[in-house]
Design an enzyme around this catalytic site. Structure first.
Site, short mmCIF file in Angstrom:
data_model
loop_
_atom_site.label_atom_id
_atom_site.label_comp_id
_atom_site.label_asym_id
_atom_site.label_seq_id
_atom_site.Cartn_x
_atom_site.Cartn_y
_atom_site.Cartn_z
N SER A 23 0.79 -1.23 0.00
CA SER A 23 0.00 0.00 0.00
C SER A 23 0.83 1.28 0.00
CB SER A 23 -0.97 0.00 1.18
OG SER A 23 -2.08 -0.82 0.88
N LYS A 26 -0.14 3.62 -2.73
CA LYS A 26 -1.16 4.68 -2.62
C LYS A 26 -0.54 6.06 -2.47
CE LYS A 26 -4.77 1.70 -0.66
NZ LYS A 26 -4.08 0.40 -0.48
N SER A 83 -6.45 3.02 4.21
CA SER A 83 -5.74 2.36 3.12
C SER A 83 -6.72 1.52 2.30
CB SER A 83 -4.60 1.48 3.66
OG SER A 83 -3.70 1.14 2.63
N LYS A 186 2.99 6.71 5.18
CA LYS A 186 2.12 5.60 4.77
C LYS A 186 2.71 4.26 5.17
CE LYS A 186 -1.56 4.11 2.66
NZ LYS A 186 -1.57 2.95 3.58
#
Length: 363
Positions: A23, A26, A83, A186
């Site tokens: 992720s 992202k 997420s 993140k």
């Protein structure tokens, strides 16, 4: 780890080894959204339609249904906190003119333009794809560019939680609550990547950006990151904090790089070596264990067909960013460096078999 003001690398270990970003992908989806907002192609209130394909994404997700709409602002918040893969796919389709595949191509081209030469994107969410790879160096660079290029919108990554249709979704990045000065960025996890994190923290006007790939658990990854940040700030002359600062054993991989100021040397056999300009006693113990995150995992189980044994891939559980561990295999982590490697890009030595989408999760 880099000094965000100068781009100087403070710590680097295997920074150019290709890993699955999970992720962390992202971050690039949000970067593309920020660019579209800056250029006036969309606004925060622009509706984001949810297609059947987007709604069918595996968790982590908001639970969007086909035909629903959310706003660009809600989609961004869903990406940086929950997420959410369904929101990421929907936002990717919007920015890609209706096609997430086209958007992934746009992401890759933009990444090349930013200098992320060893990164390839195949979707907007980070769900497993054998060709979607990146490096600690590239992801640290992306984190730095998010901060530098969009200082007014970077605060999205500091959002502690977000409420969508009556349900509260909390940010997966625990450093926001546990490390003084942390303000993003993140987390990421799939089975074949281990626990990843790009983090930024600011103290006394000094900002550090760091990327760690391949933690065995989310908690160990967080402790490792906090230890790295402690060392980075100390090396730049920032006094340690008494509150919230991680006071844990330094990871074993940093034993040879524990001086206040670090310098990178050559990389024999493709491995980044970190040495100290001034030596210091190496801390004992290691709080960081690693999952084997080579992009080559193929888990097989015995089965029979017609009375004969055959090998079948095990359905791997892909999940959100929790503290559940994976196989306890040690492997040196990839730690970010800003300086360019000058080495040609290379594919992972081998690739994992794709699993059914119902068994994939990322967060």
């Amino acid at each position: 780890m880099v000094d965000a003001r100068t781009g100087n690398a403070l710590i680097a270990a295997s920074p150019d080894e290709r890993r699955y970003p999970a992720s962390l992908t992202k971050m690039m989806t949000v970067y593309m959204a920020f660019e579209a907002l800056r250029d006036g192609r969309i606004t925060l209130s622009t509706p984001v339609p949810v297609s059947y394909s987007a709604a069918s994404m595996a968790p982590s997700k908001l639970g969007l249904a086909p035909g629903m709409n959310l706003t660009v602002e809600e989609a961004i918040l869903a990406l940086v906190t929950k997420s959410a893969n369904d929101a990421a796919a929907a936002l990717g389709e919007l920015l890609g003119g209706g096609s997430e595949d086209r958007f992934a191509q746009m992401m890759t081209l933009r990444a090349r333009g930013l200098g992320m030469t060893r990164t390839t994107f195949r979707n907007a969410s980070g769900l497993p794809d054998i060709d979607q790879v990146s490096t600690a160096r590239d992801m640290a660079m992306l984190g730095q560019r998010l901060i530098r290029d969009f200082p007014d919108r970077y605060t999205f990554f500091s959002t502690p939680h977000f409420v969508f249709r009556g349900r509260t979704h909390w940010n997966h990045n625990r450093l926001l609550n546990e490390y003084e000065g942390a303000d993003g960025i993140k987390t990421g996890y799939v089975d074949d990547s281990g626990f990843n994190l790009v983090a930024s923290a600011q103290r006394d006007g000094i900002r550090l950006v760091a990327a760690v790939f391949g933690g065995r658990t989310g908690r160990e990854r967080d402790r490792h990151m906090m230890a790295l940040l402690d060392q980075g700030f100390a090396g730049l002359g920032v006094a340690p904090r008494d509150a919230m600062v991680a006071r844990r054993a330094m990871p074993g991989m940093m034993a040879s790089a524990s001086a206040a100021t670090l310098a990178r040397t050559g990389r024999p056999a493709g491995r980044q070596v970190v040495v100290a300009r001034r030596s210091a006693p190496a801390p004992k113990g290691s709080a960081f264990r690693l999952v084997d995150t080579r992009p080559s995992l193929l888990r097989m189980t015995a089965a029979t067909k017609g009375g004969k044994p055959v090998a079948r891939p095990v359905a791997r559980i892909e999940q959100g960013d929790t503290s559940r561990g994976t196989a306890p295999v040690r492997r040196p982590p990839a730690v970010a460096s800003k300086a360019a490697s000058g080495k040609a890009a290379e594919k992972p030595a081998a690739k994992p078999v794709k699993t059914a989408s119902a068994s994939r999760r990322a967060g």
